[in-house]
Scaffold this motif. Sequence first.
Motif, PDB file in Angstrom:
ATOM      1  N   VAL B  46       0.845  -1.203   0.000  1.00  0.00           N
ATOM      2  CA  VAL B  46       0.000   0.000   0.000  1.00  0.00           C
ATOM      3  C   VAL B  46       0.877   1.250   0.000  1.00  0.00           C
ATOM      4  O   VAL B  46       0.596   2.226  -0.702  1.00  0.00           O
ATOM      5  CB  VAL B  46      -0.953  -0.017   1.214  1.00  0.00           C
ATOM      6  CG1 VAL B  46      -1.753   1.261   1.281  1.00  0.00           C
ATOM      7  CG2 VAL B  46      -1.875  -1.217   1.124  1.00  0.00           C
ATOM      8  N   LEU B  47       1.960   1.185   0.778  1.00  0.00           N
ATOM      9  CA  LEU B  47       2.876   2.328   0.815  1.00  0.00           C
ATOM     10  C   LEU B  47       3.465   2.610  -0.564  1.00  0.00           C
ATOM     11  O   LEU B  47       3.492   3.758  -1.026  1.00  0.00           O
ATOM     12  CB  LEU B  47       4.005   2.041   1.804  1.00  0.00           C
ATOM     13  CG  LEU B  47       5.112   3.094   1.833  1.00  0.00           C
ATOM     14  CD1 LEU B  47       4.836   4.107   2.917  1.00  0.00           C
ATOM     15  CD2 LEU B  47       6.476   2.480   2.025  1.00  0.00           C
ATOM     16  N   LEU B  48       3.915   1.547  -1.221  1.00  0.00           N
ATOM     17  CA  LEU B  48       4.500   1.727  -2.542  1.00  0.00           C
ATOM     18  C   LEU B  48       3.471   2.299  -3.505  1.00  0.00           C
ATOM     19  O   LEU B  48       3.763   3.216  -4.288  1.00  0.00           O
ATOM     20  CB  LEU B  48       5.023   0.391  -3.083  1.00  0.00           C
ATOM     21  CG  LEU B  48       6.297  -0.120  -2.430  1.00  0.00           C
ATOM     22  CD1 LEU B  48       6.682  -1.473  -3.003  1.00  0.00           C
ATOM     23  CD2 LEU B  48       7.439   0.866  -2.642  1.00  0.00           C
ATOM     24  N   PHE B 167       7.510  11.557  -7.371  1.00  0.00           N
ATOM     25  CA  PHE B 167       8.962  11.491  -7.352  1.00  0.00           C
ATOM     26  C   PHE B 167       9.573  12.680  -8.101  1.00  0.00           C
ATOM     27  O   PHE B 167      10.555  13.251  -7.671  1.00  0.00           O
ATOM     28  CB  PHE B 167       9.442  10.167  -7.964  1.00  0.00           C
ATOM     29  CG  PHE B 167       9.218   8.998  -7.064  1.00  0.00           C
ATOM     30  CD1 PHE B 167      10.193   8.601  -6.167  1.00  0.00           C
ATOM     31  CD2 PHE B 167       8.011   8.318  -7.090  1.00  0.00           C
ATOM     32  CE1 PHE B 167       9.977   7.525  -5.315  1.00  0.00           C
ATOM     33  CE2 PHE B 167       7.793   7.248  -6.240  1.00  0.00           C
ATOM     34  CZ  PHE B 167       8.767   6.856  -5.360  1.00  0.00           C
ATOM     35  N   VAL B 168       8.921  13.011  -9.212  1.00  0.00           N
ATOM     36  CA  VAL B 168       9.404  14.161  -9.973  1.00  0.00           C
ATOM     37  C   VAL B 168       9.365  15.412  -9.094  1.00  0.00           C
ATOM     38  O   VAL B 168      10.339  16.157  -8.995  1.00  0.00           O
ATOM     39  CB  VAL B 168       8.551  14.367 -11.249  1.00  0.00           C
ATOM     40  CG1 VAL B 168       8.923  15.686 -11.912  1.00  0.00           C
ATOM     41  CG2 VAL B 168       8.746  13.200 -12.198  1.00  0.00           C
ATOM     42  N   GLN B 354       0.963  16.752   6.899  1.00  0.00           N
ATOM     43  CA  GLN B 354      -0.101  15.836   6.492  1.00  0.00           C
ATOM     44  C   GLN B 354       0.016  15.467   5.014  1.00  0.00           C
ATOM     45  O   GLN B 354      -0.964  15.151   4.358  1.00  0.00           O
ATOM     46  CB  GLN B 354      -1.486  16.466   6.755  1.00  0.00           C
ATOM     47  CG  GLN B 354      -1.759  16.718   8.219  1.00  0.00           C
ATOM     48  CD  GLN B 354      -2.076  15.439   8.962  1.00  0.00           C
ATOM     49  OE1 GLN B 354      -2.932  14.672   8.552  1.00  0.00           O
ATOM     50  NE2 GLN B 354      -1.366  15.173  10.046  1.00  0.00           N
ATOM     51  N   ASN B 355       1.224  15.539   4.481  1.00  0.00           N
ATOM     52  CA  ASN B 355       1.417  15.180   3.078  1.00  0.00           C
ATOM     53  C   ASN B 355       1.869  13.718   2.997  1.00  0.00           C
ATOM     54  O   ASN B 355       3.046  13.397   2.945  1.00  0.00           O
ATOM     55  CB  ASN B 355       2.453  16.090   2.427  1.00  0.00           C
ATOM     56  CG  ASN B 355       2.515  15.878   0.927  1.00  0.00           C
ATOM     57  OD1 ASN B 355       2.027  14.876   0.414  1.00  0.00           O
ATOM     58  ND2 ASN B 355       3.113  16.819   0.220  1.00  0.00           N
ATOM     59  N   PHE B 356       0.853  12.849   2.987  1.00  0.00           N
ATOM     60  CA  PHE B 356       1.156  11.424   3.078  1.00  0.00           C
ATOM     61  C   PHE B 356       1.866  10.901   1.841  1.00  0.00           C
ATOM     62  O   PHE B 356       2.724  10.047   1.925  1.00  0.00           O
ATOM     63  CB  PHE B 356      -0.134  10.635   3.320  1.00  0.00           C
ATOM     64  CG  PHE B 356      -0.684  10.863   4.690  1.00  0.00           C
ATOM     65  CD1 PHE B 356      -0.301  10.047   5.738  1.00  0.00           C
ATOM     66  CD2 PHE B 356      -1.566  11.897   4.950  1.00  0.00           C
ATOM     67  CE1 PHE B 356      -0.788  10.253   7.013  1.00  0.00           C
ATOM     68  CE2 PHE B 356      -2.051  12.105   6.223  1.00  0.00           C
ATOM     69  CZ  PHE B 356      -1.669  11.292   7.261  1.00  0.00           C
ATOM     70  N   VAL B 361       6.893   8.846  -0.643  1.00  0.00           N
ATOM     71  CA  VAL B 361       8.023   8.973  -1.571  1.00  0.00           C
ATOM     72  C   VAL B 361       9.345   8.904  -0.803  1.00  0.00           C
ATOM     73  O   VAL B 361      10.249   8.141  -1.162  1.00  0.00           O
ATOM     74  CB  VAL B 361       7.925  10.295  -2.362  1.00  0.00           C
ATOM     75  CG1 VAL B 361       9.238  10.550  -3.100  1.00  0.00           C
ATOM     76  CG2 VAL B 361       6.773  10.240  -3.334  1.00  0.00           C
ATOM     77  N   VAL B 362       9.436   9.665   0.281  1.00  0.00           N
ATOM     78  CA  VAL B 362      10.674   9.639   1.069  1.00  0.00           C
ATOM     79  C   VAL B 362      10.912   8.230   1.616  1.00  0.00           C
ATOM     80  O   VAL B 362      12.045   7.750   1.655  1.00  0.00           O
ATOM     81  CB  VAL B 362      10.621  10.671   2.210  1.00  0.00           C
ATOM     82  CG1 VAL B 362      11.964  10.714   2.936  1.00  0.00           C
ATOM     83  CG2 VAL B 362      10.271  12.045   1.685  1.00  0.00           C
TER      84      VAL B 362
END
Lengths: 383, 670
Positions: B46-48, B167-168, B354-356, B361-362
């Motif tokens: 889910v994270l990916l 990612f960009v 709150q930027n999930f 990405v990190v």
Amino acid sequence: MRHEIVAAQPATPTGVHPMTGKPAYLEIDGLWKAFGEFVALKGVSLSIREGEFVCFLGPSGCGKTTLLRAVAGLDLQTRGTIHQAGKDISTLPPSKRDYGIVFQSYALFPNLTIERNIAFGLENAGRPRAEINARVAELLALVGLASQAKKYPAQLSGGQQQRIALARAMAVAPGLLLLDEPLSALDAKVRVHLRHEIKELQRKLGVTTIMVTHDQEEALSMADRIVVMNHGVIEQIGTPTEIYRQPSTLFVADFIGETNQIPAKVLADDRLAVEGTELACAPHQLALDSNATAVIRPVDIIPHSMSGIDKVGTPENLIEVIVKEMEFLGSFWRTRLSSPRLGSRILIADFSINAVRRLGIAVGGAMRVELPGERLLVFGKAA
Amino acid sequence: MAAATLTMPAGRALRPQMSSDDIIKRGLMIVISLYLLVALAAPLYVLLSKSVTTYHFDLAAFEIQRSDETGANFGPAKTAAALNAETHAITPEQLEAGSGDRLSVTRLFPDFSFRSPVKYRIRGMDSAASFLVGSELHRGTDWLELDSNTFRRVSLRPSTATGLDNFVSYFSTPSLTQAIYNSVLMGVITTVLVIAIAFGLAYALNRSQMRLKGLFRLVTTIPILVPSLLPGIALVYLFGNQGLLKEAMMGYSIYGPIGIVVGSVFFTLPHALLIVSTALAIADARHYEAAASLRASKWRTFWTVTVPGARYGIISAAFVVFTMVVTDFGLPKVIGGQYNMLAVDIYKQVIGQQNFEMGAVVSVILLVPAAAAFFVDRLIQKKQVALLSARSVPYQPKPNARFDWICFAYCAAVALFILTLIGVCQLAATVKFWPYDLTPTLKNFRFDLVDGGGWGAYANSIKMALLTAIFGTVIVFVGAYMVEKSEGFPLGRTLFQFLAMLPMAVPGMVLGLAYIFFFNNPANPFNAIYGTMAILVVSTVTHFYTVSHLTALTALKQMDREFEPVAASLKQPFYKLFFRVTVPVSLPAILDISIYLFVNAMTTVSAVVFLYSTHTQLASVAVLNMDDAGDVAPAAAMGMMIFYTNVVARLVHAGISRTLLTRTQAWRRR
Ligand SMILES: Nc1ncnc2c1ncn2[C@@H]1O[C@H](COP(=O)(O)OP(=O)(O)OP(=O)(O)O)[C@@H](O)[C@H]1O
Ligand SMILES: [Mg+2]
């Protein structure tokens, strides 16, 4: 490459032992085992009668353990069937089969005392403690270790541990006893002693037993019948004397005991030629004129002096030799003989101390030896 | 000898009938596999997928009609995009969104008034477009007619797309990518320092005859027993703005790279030392003596024999240390100042902004070094095993007064460093205001006076650590047993083995964030455990699964492979063997696993910092929060509570182990 005996009399569906007519207890038929690409057993068939002591003998990697583990259900064969006491056990899990097993490592439970180890298989729901204890005591007495009951496995010698493993396997009175190189972890002296003890125990209990070994002496001294294996096939099945006296393949002749191997040409079904010398030999079925290997054991070579014949009757295959070397091996002399008539080939012959003294055999001396025709076995050259 | 008999008859290979043991074993393995799937694989997945999911408001996906003042005559339908093209009310930047963002439609109508009699109709252009009226979700292409008062409560939901946009945008934000550079730099510097220090220590401990070896061994394990925040707090006390030794910094600030490196050296040292020590111990003494007999100089022997002999250990330790530094969160949080590190960035993105998606990405970026380290380590472990199996004679050091004294001085210096940092925290925790008012006091332990969860948090930590130790040990050991001691089922066992190794490659922060995504989803049947003690225990067991699993596996591999066949031939179920033999014989390893899980559960911050709730605050998180709130002395005090607890746990563990060993000595003695 199944041996003729087996090939001629394949395991019968009725489960009757081919040699005795007694019902076979264990019936192995057409067993194959593949590990990926590698085939470890190639169509092994075999039947064992009740109470018999059978040894699987062969060089390292020939598939003895694999065959034993198939019987135990530990490594299921890829093809083929196994019947035990008339029941098809081919695909049964180990716990549904009826056998006791002793591994090379003994696999004694290190944290349990000797008596708890032996009792392990007896502790089923409902069996009274007293009965278990009585059975454990009986087994301990049987293997002669009654005084060690409270000790832990690590406190016993290798030979003692071996006997405990045997007692544990026999505790539940299995129909079949499987032994995978049970003696190989022991030193030579203990080994010889335990051979007799195991054999004795087996005879007393009458349990059908299969033992895996690569020690021919062990097999010859313990087994009722020996199964000689090589590269995943059975080369020969027979009693120790059959295996020794009438090896059915060159491999068996070579593997069991010592041999002289002499390249020869077939002249007739009981005659052959070595370097132009014609010799009588044991009857065989090889084609005329084909190349063959003649085999004779050092102990079968009979010494004679240059002048007289040391025997009643007419000797066959009498040839002159020069004694090149002699080595005293305690109970006999091992000699290396050079025979001009056999192309200066070296023959190894074992002579009794008595014969050496009587005939005055000495290094450098000339003498004659007899290669008895019925002891000169002939095998086809491997293709 | 017909060749024909030498080909196997065609057909399928025989299949074994399963015994009840096989069925139970397989069932248990499946249960534990499912545990790992739910607790690890699914959250990571889910994270990916979050990291490649982007949200934006697609104005072309909505159509709106507006009536005149009568509310009866509707004008032409226009897409929201067309409306925006007329008014330019919404800028393109505002169309980029997060998953939770909403866009109020009335912004498209500059003259909108909720009191007007004008009516509106709205619909999606396709079935995916969705909007909310208040909190009520609407979806689809049917027109919905609303009066002005209701229409003002309409908000559009962003549409999702899959792509690398996140990612960009990450890589085009220098302030974010700087963290990669920073993390790698800190990792490299610390690694070089720690390996040098650890090698010296290991060398002194293995190859000298100095005194107090036992004490040095003990002191060097202290850092394992405290959260990684604690050295940070100690450094602040010593060199921070009001620090005692601030002058020693010569104008440099401890808040930032210097603090991170020093603190990282502290908390990674025991791990590096353990690996390098093992490597040195197996370096072949015969080689060593051969070099001595060739009269090679000590210095040359060192470089030509000792270092290469331990090379695998050194490489392995280097990767472990690097990963620990790069993925650690607690220390840079406390002492990093403005110096951005990756793990802290995840926290900032998620908790701060709150930027999930950006957090995800990190996280993915943080997975890279950890995964690389993991694979290198695996590779090297195999090589080292080969090295080990070559018969080597243990090295017997000879006394050498001068060398022993150098070693002693060196070890004493390292021990002093460790004890100083711990000692500072101890002092700060037990005096009024260190270093200005040294009156002894326990007021710093009155945690209920400050935020962070109070003694309740400490009690929660103990509870969590105990539960983790108990459940974790059971799950890990049973899982390892099933994979090691069952026959057949090769696919299942390979999959299980893979799942069991995976946690090692997943940093705590990443696991924690993955848990938020996975468990904090009402549609997930496991949603109920979100915010409970259970999720903390599950995350901690999972986080520390691999090392425990390997410990169990090593112990089980040492056990005779034939126990199971013997038990089966005796018609005894495997669980009888398991409880009567396997467990008792493996008890030392089982105890090691439980103490490992307990200690780590007490000190861990990274995964649980995302997962605790008001009822399940933890001591280690409390240290973080108290420090954040400026209550540094109580933070130090709580840190020391964790330390005391772990020391006691270790002592209890040692006591139990010793008792067990003496009780079972009989069968271990030859
Ligand atoms: N699990 C396995 N996977 C692949 N090959 C195997 C496996 N077990 C055995 N083999 C191969 O099958 C062959 C026969 O093995 P087996 O153990 O039966 O030999 P063995 O006759 O008992 O030899 P030894 O006297 O050395 O014990 C060997 O070549 C071995 O390498
Ligand atoms: Mg074998």
